[in-house]
Write a protein that holds these residues in place. Sequence first.
Motif, PDB file in Angstrom:
ATOM      1  N   ARG A  71      -4.380  16.393   1.626  1.00 46.79           N
ATOM      2  CA  ARG A  71      -5.182  15.184   1.769  1.00 46.79           C
ATOM      3  C   ARG A  71      -4.282  13.971   1.590  1.00 46.79           C
ATOM      4  O   ARG A  71      -3.335  14.017   0.811  1.00 46.79           O
ATOM      5  N   ILE A  72      -4.578  12.905   2.322  1.00 46.53           N
ATOM      6  CA  ILE A  72      -3.788  11.686   2.220  1.00 46.53           C
ATOM      7  C   ILE A  72      -4.550  10.656   1.400  1.00 46.53           C
ATOM      8  O   ILE A  72      -5.682  10.277   1.733  1.00 46.53           O
ATOM      9  N   TRP A  73      -3.905  10.221   0.326  1.00 46.26           N
ATOM     10  CA  TRP A  73      -4.440   9.183  -0.554  1.00 46.26           C
ATOM     11  C   TRP A  73      -3.795   7.834  -0.220  1.00 46.26           C
ATOM     12  O   TRP A  73      -2.634   7.771   0.180  1.00 46.26           O
ATOM     13  N   ARG A  74      -4.580   6.794  -0.415  1.00 39.46           N
ATOM     14  CA  ARG A  74      -4.034   5.436  -0.351  1.00 39.46           C
ATOM     15  C   ARG A  74      -4.101   4.807  -1.737  1.00 39.46           C
ATOM     16  O   ARG A  74      -5.090   4.967  -2.456  1.00 39.46           O
ATOM     17  N   LYS A 120      -2.395   1.653  -8.107  1.00 40.46           N
ATOM     18  CA  LYS A 120      -3.703   2.233  -8.455  1.00 40.46           C
ATOM     19  C   LYS A 120      -4.273   2.935  -7.225  1.00 40.46           C
ATOM     20  O   LYS A 120      -4.186   2.435  -6.104  1.00 40.46           O
ATOM     21  N   ASP A 121      -4.852   4.098  -7.422  1.00 33.98           N
ATOM     22  CA  ASP A 121      -5.461   4.838  -6.326  1.00 33.98           C
ATOM     23  C   ASP A 121      -6.716   4.128  -5.831  1.00 33.98           C
ATOM     24  O   ASP A 121      -7.522   3.620  -6.619  1.00 33.98           O
ATOM     25  N   VAL A 122      -6.884   4.126  -4.494  1.00 35.90           N
ATOM     26  CA  VAL A 122      -8.077   3.549  -3.879  1.00 35.90           C
ATOM     27  C   VAL A 122      -8.983   4.645  -3.327  1.00 35.90           C
ATOM     28  O   VAL A 122     -10.190   4.582  -3.443  1.00 35.90           O
ATOM     29  N   GLY A 123      -8.370   5.666  -2.705  1.00 34.14           N
ATOM     30  CA  GLY A 123      -9.190   6.759  -2.195  1.00 34.14           C
ATOM     31  C   GLY A 123      -8.477   7.537  -1.104  1.00 34.14           C
ATOM     32  O   GLY A 123      -7.348   7.233  -0.718  1.00 34.14           O
ATOM     33  N   ILE A 124      -9.155   8.560  -0.591  1.00 33.66           N
ATOM     34  CA  ILE A 124      -8.625   9.423   0.460  1.00 33.66           C
ATOM     35  C   ILE A 124      -8.930   8.793   1.812  1.00 33.66           C
ATOM     36  O   ILE A 124     -10.059   8.361   2.063  1.00 33.66           O
ATOM     37  N   ILE A 125      -7.928   8.748   2.699  1.00 34.70           N
ATOM     38  CA  ILE A 125      -8.138   8.108   3.998  1.00 34.70           C
ATOM     39  C   ILE A 125      -8.189   9.112   5.156  1.00 34.70           C
ATOM     40  O   ILE A 125      -8.677   8.784   6.233  1.00 34.70           O
ATOM     41  N   ILE A 126      -7.705  10.325   4.957  1.00 34.50           N
ATOM     42  CA  ILE A 126      -7.855  11.380   5.966  1.00 34.50           C
ATOM     43  C   ILE A 126      -7.661  12.723   5.276  1.00 34.50           C
ATOM     44  O   ILE A 126      -6.791  12.862   4.414  1.00 34.50           O
ATOM     45  N   TYR A 178       0.862  -1.175   0.000  1.00 32.94           N
ATOM     46  CA  TYR A 178       0.000   0.000   0.000  1.00 32.94           C
ATOM     47  C   TYR A 178       0.907   1.237   0.000  1.00 32.94           C
ATOM     48  O   TYR A 178       1.964   1.249   0.652  1.00 32.94           O
ATOM     49  N   GLY A 179       0.498   2.252  -0.698  1.00 25.91           N
ATOM     50  CA  GLY A 179       1.217   3.519  -0.688  1.00 25.91           C
ATOM     51  C   GLY A 179       0.331   4.611  -0.112  1.00 25.91           C
ATOM     52  O   GLY A 179      -0.869   4.674  -0.406  1.00 25.91           O
ATOM     53  N   TYR A 180       0.895   5.441   0.739  1.00 26.14           N
ATOM     54  CA  TYR A 180       0.184   6.594   1.308  1.00 26.14           C
ATOM     55  C   TYR A 180       0.940   7.844   0.889  1.00 26.14           C
ATOM     56  O   TYR A 180       2.152   7.945   1.072  1.00 26.14           O
ATOM     57  N   TYR A 181       0.226   8.796   0.321  1.00 30.28           N
ATOM     58  CA  TYR A 181       0.916  10.009  -0.125  1.00 30.28           C
ATOM     59  C   TYR A 181       0.027  11.227   0.054  1.00 30.28           C
ATOM     60  O   TYR A 181      -1.197  11.135   0.222  1.00 30.28           O
ATOM     61  N   PHE A 215       1.603  11.613   6.549  1.00 30.95           N
ATOM     62  CA  PHE A 215       0.911  10.489   7.189  1.00 30.95           C
ATOM     63  C   PHE A 215       1.827   9.277   7.175  1.00 30.95           C
ATOM     64  O   PHE A 215       2.488   8.990   6.169  1.00 30.95           O
ATOM     65  N   PHE A 216       1.872   8.573   8.325  1.00 34.77           N
ATOM     66  CA  PHE A 216       2.596   7.310   8.384  1.00 34.77           C
ATOM     67  C   PHE A 216       1.881   6.356   9.336  1.00 34.77           C
ATOM     68  O   PHE A 216       1.761   6.634  10.529  1.00 34.77           O
ATOM     69  N   PRO A 217       1.394   5.181   8.832  1.00 35.82           N
ATOM     70  CA  PRO A 217       0.698   4.214   9.685  1.00 35.82           C
ATOM     71  C   PRO A 217       1.652   3.172  10.263  1.00 35.82           C
ATOM     72  O   PRO A 217       2.646   2.804   9.638  1.00 35.82           O
TER      73      PRO A 217
END
Length: 543
Positions: free
Chosen positions: A323-326, A342-348, A303-306, A366-368
């Motif tokens: 905005r943070i995308w996953r 592939k983009d999945v959506g905004i998570i926060i 998973y990528g968060y950006y 963002f870092f999980p």
Amino acid sequence: MIKTRYIFILLCTLGCLLGVAQNSNQSWKAGSFKIVEGNYETFKTTQYAHVFKGSKHNIVRLAPELEGLTGIKFSLENTESLKLKFKESVKILVGVFKEQDSNIKDLINAKLVLENGLTITGLSPVNVYAIPYSRGTHSINISGLFTILGVVKGNETLNFRNAEFPDGNLWNPTFIVEGFSDEKPLFEIIGGQNTPVVDEGMPGTEGIQGGFEGGRCVKVGDAYHMFPTERAGEVGVEAYYDRVKTRIGHWTSKDAIHWKRESTIYQASGTYAVTEDDNPMNDRRAAIWSYMPVFNKKANKWYGYYLAYTVSETIEPNHSFGRIWRCESVVDGIEGIGGPYKDVGIIIEPGLNSEPWEGRQGVASFFPYNVGEDKWLGFYSGAYPFKTWDDYPKKTGKGWFVALAESNSLEVLWKRLDASINPIKSMHPFFVENPIVSQLPDGTYIAIFDGGPDGWGHHLPNMMAYSLSKDGLNWSEARYLPIETKVDKWWDIMRTPLCLIPEGNDVYTIVYAAIDLEKRFHPMGIVKVKLNRDVLAERVQKL
């Protein structure tokens, strides 16, 4: 012939004068001494030295004349007697804080040799006085707050000058520098590259006007994978646009020194906003930053968060409403790290649950990280805060804060923790940027992050930093890593560490972004550090 001779003599005279001026700023020759009464330790008079026992006050500016001398470490409330023994006549160099200046002027033979001769964090400007002592044993009696910075030979010529260093109160709060405070260092800096490992003109840097900033580096098998923010900009467009026309690159290496660019993961549009508020009319992916790849074992994919920004052409800072995308790798398994994604959506994102401290930049990183079965925490950040929502959207203050969100899955929206936790100021009260979390061998969580610049009008440590946590929720005060003690300092402003990668035998690799102010291009560097497990055990007990 006569004219040529006069010119030669003139040049020689100028050369001698310049030589005297240069020599006057060289280190003064140290004299020897022995502490014969008093429970005192010594310190090396150099940048970052902590000059008072049990305190965080440290040297951040220092006249070269004082460099390398041996100082004596007092407590801030020193009441002990001090006796020193000298084998020869000497001069003691005493740093006196300006509000205490009258105390030393009353001493016979005290001579001012350096005005504003050094800067100590959190304290007023320091004047340096020389006090002569003859051979033998002497009681040192000086009242008020002062520090002994060294002892020089009695025949050493001490030319007065004003070093013009700034007030240490500008560095507020004080901070702990690893290896220079009273405590043992958790990490020993064992070396690294003395020049950037990715710099302008190297293969793969074509089309990157402004160099790099942020992102993450991971190691898969024997290969390093780096995903930096590439400040691409455009040829012929001013450097500020490098912050807008960005992209996420994928680079690989076998040694973290020699890098090959593989692909572009994401490209920002570079389109400026048409309104000043957070409006869907604006392109909300005008700038893309801080790509964080995380392997999800359950889903068996990366998973990528950006971070995606709206960008203003007229308001500073130009990054707004982050905005943070996953995204997810199309290729399953650990080998899918290179994408495509592939983009999945905004998570926060900014919204009804945002707090004014998140500011105009919105969710700026963002870092999980996992803290238990089906329990995740994530650092998110904000910058350029609003005092109240009445200040929205343009009236901002200063501050770069981090906070925590939680989730029971990497796939769903994240929930901000409440104001009893956020923002987290235990690490630093107003500057923590781009934290990346991992775990040390005993399970302790460690966050490594950008500790803030000493530049651009800021007075921050200008070092990368780390913080520790037992549970991933409660974080310790930051410690700062002075890597220039073992690596030639090619940078002016230290920026963001991208990793803390274990290499075995308690050695870790850190890849970092930094800035040489003489260049538009911001390079990448590398340093190695070694963990001290005994110190870790001591620190964990105190958490």
